[in-house]
Structure formats: C-alpha cells, structure tokens
Scaffold this motif. Structure first.
Motif, short mmCIF file in Angstrom:
data_model
loop_
_atom_site.label_atom_id
_atom_site.label_comp_id
_atom_site.label_asym_id
_atom_site.label_seq_id
_atom_site.Cartn_x
_atom_site.Cartn_y
_atom_site.Cartn_z
N ILE A 93 9.59 5.86 -17.39
CA ILE A 93 9.31 7.21 -16.75
C ILE A 93 7.75 7.17 -17.12
CG2 ILE A 93 9.46 9.70 -16.51
CD1 ILE A 93 12.43 9.32 -17.24
N ASN A 94 6.66 7.31 -16.41
CA ASN A 94 5.29 7.39 -16.20
C ASN A 94 4.61 8.02 -15.18
OD1 ASN A 94 4.70 5.45 -14.61
ND2 ASN A 94 4.82 3.80 -16.18
N GLN A 95 3.41 8.14 -15.39
CA GLN A 95 2.82 8.91 -14.19
C GLN A 95 2.97 8.27 -12.85
OE1 GLN A 95 -1.36 9.55 -14.89
NE2 GLN A 95 -1.70 10.97 -13.01
N LYS A 96 3.04 6.92 -12.99
CA LYS A 96 3.15 6.23 -11.50
C LYS A 96 4.61 6.20 -11.21
CE LYS A 96 1.89 2.08 -9.34
NZ LYS A 96 1.30 0.69 -9.36
N TRP A 97 5.44 5.93 -12.20
CA TRP A 97 6.92 5.74 -11.83
C TRP A 97 7.54 7.03 -12.49
CZ3 TRP A 97 7.47 2.24 -8.50
CH2 TRP A 97 6.54 1.03 -8.37
N ASN A 98 7.32 8.25 -11.77
CA ASN A 98 7.91 9.41 -12.34
C ASN A 98 9.13 9.44 -11.95
OD1 ASN A 98 7.38 9.88 -9.56
ND2 ASN A 98 6.94 12.34 -9.85
N ALA A 119 9.97 3.87 0.24
CA ALA A 119 11.04 3.22 1.19
C ALA A 119 10.54 2.63 2.60
CB ALA A 119 12.15 4.26 1.47
N SER A 120 9.68 3.02 2.83
CA SER A 120 9.10 2.28 4.31
C SER A 120 8.37 1.29 4.07
CB SER A 120 8.04 3.54 4.85
OG SER A 120 8.84 4.66 5.27
N GLY A 121 7.42 1.09 2.76
CA GLY A 121 6.60 0.07 2.39
C GLY A 121 7.53 -0.88 2.06
N TYR A 160 0.80 -1.16 0.14
CA TYR A 160 0.21 -0.09 -0.02
C TYR A 160 0.98 1.15 -0.05
CZ TYR A 160 -2.80 3.73 2.01
OH TYR A 160 -3.68 4.90 2.17
N TYR A 161 1.86 1.19 0.96
CA TYR A 161 2.78 2.44 1.00
C TYR A 161 3.68 2.44 -0.39
CZ TYR A 161 1.71 2.92 5.85
OH TYR A 161 1.32 3.10 7.17
N TYR A 162 4.01 1.47 -1.02
CA TYR A 162 4.94 1.53 -2.08
C TYR A 162 4.16 2.05 -3.16
CZ TYR A 162 8.07 -0.30 -5.37
OH TYR A 162 9.08 -0.50 -6.68
N SER A 163 2.74 1.78 -3.17
CA SER A 163 2.08 1.90 -4.62
C SER A 163 1.29 3.57 -4.37
CB SER A 163 0.97 0.85 -4.46
OG SER A 163 1.35 -0.30 -4.88
N MET A 164 1.55 4.18 -3.31
CA MET A 164 0.89 5.44 -3.29
C MET A 164 1.65 6.41 -4.52
SD MET A 164 1.15 6.11 0.92
CE MET A 164 0.12 7.50 0.95
#
Length: 607
Positions: A418-423, A238-240, A30-34
């Motif tokens: 590089i995209n919206q989720k992985w900017n 990083a926390s997730g 959940y944290y990683y996907s924010m």
C-alpha cells in the motif's frame, strides 16, 4: 492443478502479437497508471467521449432493445440533471436495487457524472442482510426496480431515508417509452426524468478520479457483507488493463455479459472494457447455458465475460456440430480451472482467455496480457508471496518480526504493498479495513493489503491461483487445498459441479475432507473414483465423505454456499441426497444409514 513453469519460449512466442497491439497497450497503460485523485474525470468521461466519436454505434443490447452511445449518453444525462435538481451533490450516495437491465447502467453513469456514488445492492439479499447492507452506506435515496419491489417492501420501514422523493421506482420494462405506474410512496423515476435536459452536465464541483463511483459488496459467505468503495480511478484502471491491454477492445467488439452488475466483474471489468473500446455490451438478465451460443450468434458477440462455473455449465451441454460456429474469440473473467481450460478453448474455438485476478476492495490486480494458459497473468503493482502458519491465515514472522517470502514455485499468501500509487480503498467501516492490512511487514511503517489468497509464481512474474485461505483446512496434521482436490476430482470426469470443504467430526482434531458432487448423467462408479483419488492424492487429502446431489446452491455471483454445506455435513437431509464415507475397516465409499450417522455424531467412529 498444473504447476508447469512458464518458459522464456512461451513468452517470446507471444511477442509478435503484442507488438501488433502496441497502440492498445500504450493507451491501456496510460489509463492503468492514472493516479491523480484530484483530476476531474469520471466514468461519464468515457461515455461522453464515445457519444462524440461513435454516436450511432450500439452501446447496449438488451433483449430486442438497442441503445446507441448517443442515446445512452443523453439518457444518463437526464438522470444526472434530475439528481442535481433534488439537491444531490458530489459525495452523496444512492442505493441501487435493480437486476441486470440498461436502467442500472444509466443510473450509475448519470449519478457518476455528478460525483454521486451508487451502492450496488445485491439482488439476492433479503431481510436483515439487506438492511445491514443499506445501513453501511446510509444513502440519500434508494432506486428500486419493480422486479425487486416485494423484497424492498419487506424492509421498507427499516431503511427509508428521510426527506421527499427518497424512494425511487423503475418499472420492469423499457422505461424510456413506458413509465409504468409507481406504487404509493415512490417517485416514478422514469417519468420524473422524461422532461429533463439531455445535454452533458457541467457541475460546478465535478467528480474527481479519487471519488467513490460505486460501492461493491462482498459476498457475505463468511459473515455479513462489507461495502467496498470503488473509485472512478478503478474504472479507468479496469478499462486500461482489461479492456485495452488484455482484450484490445474496439468499436467492432461486442461483449456478452450475464453476470450480475452489482458485482465488480460485470460492472468494473466487463462494462469498463466496453467503455474503453467504445464497444457494445450485450446485457443479459440471467445466464442460460442452453441459449448461450444462439445468443452469441444473434448479437455477434466477440467477447464473453465469465466466471469459471459458467464455462463448466457450457462444457456440460451436449456437443454439437455448431460448437465452433460463432464469432466469439476472446473471454475475460476468473475461476476457469486448469483442468478444463484447454478443453474449453479447443471445443469452442476460443483464441484468448484473459483470466485475471482482482478484488473490488483490493489495491492489486493481475491480467493475462500474454494470453498464456492456466495463469492469472502478471501485475506491475508491488507484491510478495509470503509464508503462513500451517492451518491458519496468519503470516509467519521471523525472529526480527519480519514476514518471510516463499521460494519460487511454492504457494504463498499474496500481499500487495500500500503506497501513494497503489492505495487501498478498503471498506466503509474502518475496523474492517484495518483487519485487511498487515503493518510493519518488512520494515517499520510499511503496510500491505492481505488478499487472503494463496498463489504460486510460475515464472516471468506470472502467478497461478492456488486457494483462498478460508478454503484450506487441516486434516491428519496436514493442510489440504480444496481447490487442488476439486481439480483432481474434475479430472475423473462425469460431474457437473464439484465443491470440496472441511467438516469437523466429534472426537477428532482438524477437519475431514468432504466433497459434494452433481453427477452429469448417471450414478458414478464410486469404487473407481476412490481408486483414482488414492492414485492422485496423498491419503490425508482424499475426501472422507461424499455427497451426491442434484444441484448445489450458489450465490448471485456463482459462489458456492460452503457454509451451508459444512453445517449439513454428513447428514443426508430431506432432499434425497446420498452421503457416503470411508468408514474404518471398509474398502471404499459406503452409503451412510441413520445408525451410522448417529454414531458419527456421538464421536463413536474413529476416522
């Protein structure tokens, strides 16, 4: 380096353990996907949550000091309120020049609660380089620790921001109870916040996930440093991924970290892992191999934040009956060489090595969630491994101008889409950011982050680090991986430190291999070493030169200063080093004298 492929059975054996850790995995994912950059959350969100739920649990151990989550949160709140009283607001920046101590984390957290970014200045930088780093972010204020006052004073007139109370001072002591005296021209920050409100702030314009939390500087080993903005979202990621999915951190865990907190491994990975688990952090000013295990036992540390060099230093310590008498069972970091991976785990009884791959500026990271050996793990981010031109860092394009992927198991340049989720947050300077982007790689309009690192797919979407592009050189028409050669030399044994690089020889194309070695106990048998290298390396990869020295200088993040070694090349210098070479007609390594060194300089010796 091992090239063993990960098999299905290797993964299946890990599944029961992952099932038991499912709640951590779910929360970590959940944290990683924010990805909602406008969501009103920050690193302060973690701290305030931990202060509510685990008020009296230890948050930070430093020497004999212990701060609970409640105490730490209140302290950070005082910094937050004071910064706001000085007119600082969301989007502003302050410079932080402090060595490892709790004040650093309190300042970063307090500033983060207000949306103020902290530029984490490298404490080993001085003079023009430090001026350059500060100039990249143009901070409204600079926090200077007593331990670095002389360093800052030497450049003060060149970097002091305009306005009142712009230079802030923190004495090198427990400033919660002892403010010390600030030098002329500085505001005593500890004294200034001492009467400020300790309640959680509620700013009208709160920080968002996409806001910059900290600026992390590149090492500058190949030029002046660049400042990479790292958002609050990166702390959550990083926390997730590291704290929950990899380490399954809990309030009972204690993470020991002596890495510098101006660097992402300590600040984002280690501190982020502690935040996610409401765990405790042991914050050390510096690493000590001789005191490490005593510290681990004293603090009850269960987890260790490492870079590979620290593991080597610990292995170089004499073995004792107490090597397994400690609570440390897991570790997170990068750079642990396959050649010592299993030896380290076996000798010290380590159950989990959460090796990872990431960069402060990058948009892609890998985590060893399955706890497999000799891998940086896997990533859910879109990536590819592509071919590069021999002897260069330039990706190969086909006759349609598209990049070409390598075959499975072959080394390739790692690039992340590089995209919206992985900017890609890039650097403060647009031209630096653009240099790291590959455009129109596979289709018109696409964009990929060039990591500059060579990786190998070893199965089940797990990668293994091969080399940094800058660490590969070309000799006798062949590419040589410095990392591969270092690992082979490591297998010979007897060396505390090993660094391999290429040196240009007058009258020759390419660069010849050279290795600087720190013998562990006594002078190594160079004839035996030469035979071993010939048996384990292709002829073009056997180092032409060897330097034996007492120590190899590193940066504050334990990176070798290869540029300095390359400049020194085969010249012995004034430090009493011994330099050897595989001279034409000789049989093995021969020590160089002044006449031979001069002949090499003139290009009179053909290698």
């Amino acid at each position: 380096m091992t090239t063993d492929q990960i098999k299905a059975t290797d993964v299946i054996r890990k599944v029961p353990g992952l099932i038991r850790k499912a709640p951590y995995m779910a929360r970590g994912l959940y944290y990683y996907s924010m990805s909602d950059d406008e969501k009103a959350q920050s690193i302060g969100t973690f701290v305030e949550r931990n202060a509510r739920r685990h008020s009296e649990n230890a948050a930070i151990h430093y020497g004999e000091q212990t701060l609970t989550w409640h105490q730490f949160n209140q302290w950070a709140n005082q910094y937050a309120h004071w910064f706001r009283s000085q007119g600082l607001k969301r989007g502003d920046t302050i410079g932080v020049l402090l060595e490892n101590r709790p004040e650093l984390l309190a300042v970063v957290t307090g500033a983060g609660k207000m949306g103020i970014a902290c530029a984490m200045l490298n404490t080993s930088q001085k003079g023009d380089v430090l001026v350059h780093s500060i100039g990249l972010v143009e901070p409204e204020k600079v926090v200077v620790g007593e331990e670095l006052l002389d360093t800052f004073e030497a450049i003060r007139d060149r970097v002091t921001p305009e306005g009142d109370n712009t230079l802030l001072y923190l004495a090198d002591r427990d400033t919660r109870s002892d403010f010390g005296d600030a030098p002329e021209g500085y505001t005593n920050l500890a004294e200034a916040i001492s009467t400020v409100d300790t309640l959680d702030p509620a700013p009208k314009d709160p920080p968002r996930l996409g806001d910059t939390a900290v600026y992390i500087y590149t090492s500058g080993t190949t030029g002046l440093p660049k400042a990479a903005p790292s958002s609050h979202r990166k702390f959550f990621k990083a926390s997730g991924s590291f704290g929950l999915m990899a380490l399954n951190m809990t309030p009972d865990d204690v993470l020991y970290c002596s890495l510098p907190f101006y660097h992402g491994t300590a600040l984002l990975v280690c501190w982020g892992s502690v935040l996610s688990g409401a765990s405790s952090l042991v914050m050390k000013r510096r690493f000590s191999a001789s005191r490490f295990w005593d510290d681990v036992r004293y603090y009850g540390a269960t987890t260790f934040g490492y870079v590979g060099e620290l593991c080597r230093y610990l292995l170089n310590q004499p073995a004792t009956s107490q090597d397994r008498n400690h609570p440390l069972r897991k570790m997170i970091g990068n750079g642990l060489r396959p050649s010592i991976w299993n030896e380290f785990k076996e000798r010290f009884g380590i159950e989990q090595v959460a090796e990872f791959y990431a960069s402060s500026e990058g948009n892609i990271g890998f985590t060893n969630v399955f706890n497999l050996d000799c891998t940086v793990g896997m990533s859910t981010a879109p990536y590819k491994l592509v071919k590069v031109k021999e002897g260069t860092k330039e990706p190969i394009r086909d006759n349609q101008s598209k990049l070409q992927e390598v075959a499975k198991g072959e080394p390739g340049l790692l690039i992340g889409e590089i995209n919206q989720k992985w900017n890609f947050e890039g650097y403060t300077r647009r031209e630096d950011t653009e240099k790291s982007i590959i455009r129109d790689a596979f289709k018109k309009g696409d964009a990929w982050f060039n990591t500059g690192d060579m990786m190998r797919d070893i199965g089940w979407r797990h990668l293994q680090f091969v080399d940094r592009m800058g660490d590969t050189f070309r000799w006798k028409g062949e590419n040589v991986s410095t990392n591969e050669v270092e690992n082979i030399i490591d297998g010979f044994g007897g060396f505390e430190d090993i660094v391999v690089y290429g040196v240009a020889i007058p009258g020759h194309d390419g660069k010849a291999g050279m290795a600087t070695l720190v013998p562990r106990d006594q002078a190594p048998d160079l004839d035996a070493l030469h035979r071993y290298l010939k048996d384990n390396l292709p002829p073009y990869a056997v180092p032409v030169f060897l330097r034996l020295t007492e120590a190899i200088e590193t940066t504050g993040t334990f990176k070798y200063k290869k540029n300095d070694l390359q400049k020194q090349a085969w010249h012995p210098g004034d430090e009493g080093d011994q330099v050897f070479a595989l001279l034409p007609g000789g049989n093995g390594y021969q020590e160089l004298d002044k006449a031979t060194v001069a002949a090499i300089d003139r290009g009179e010796i053909a290698f």
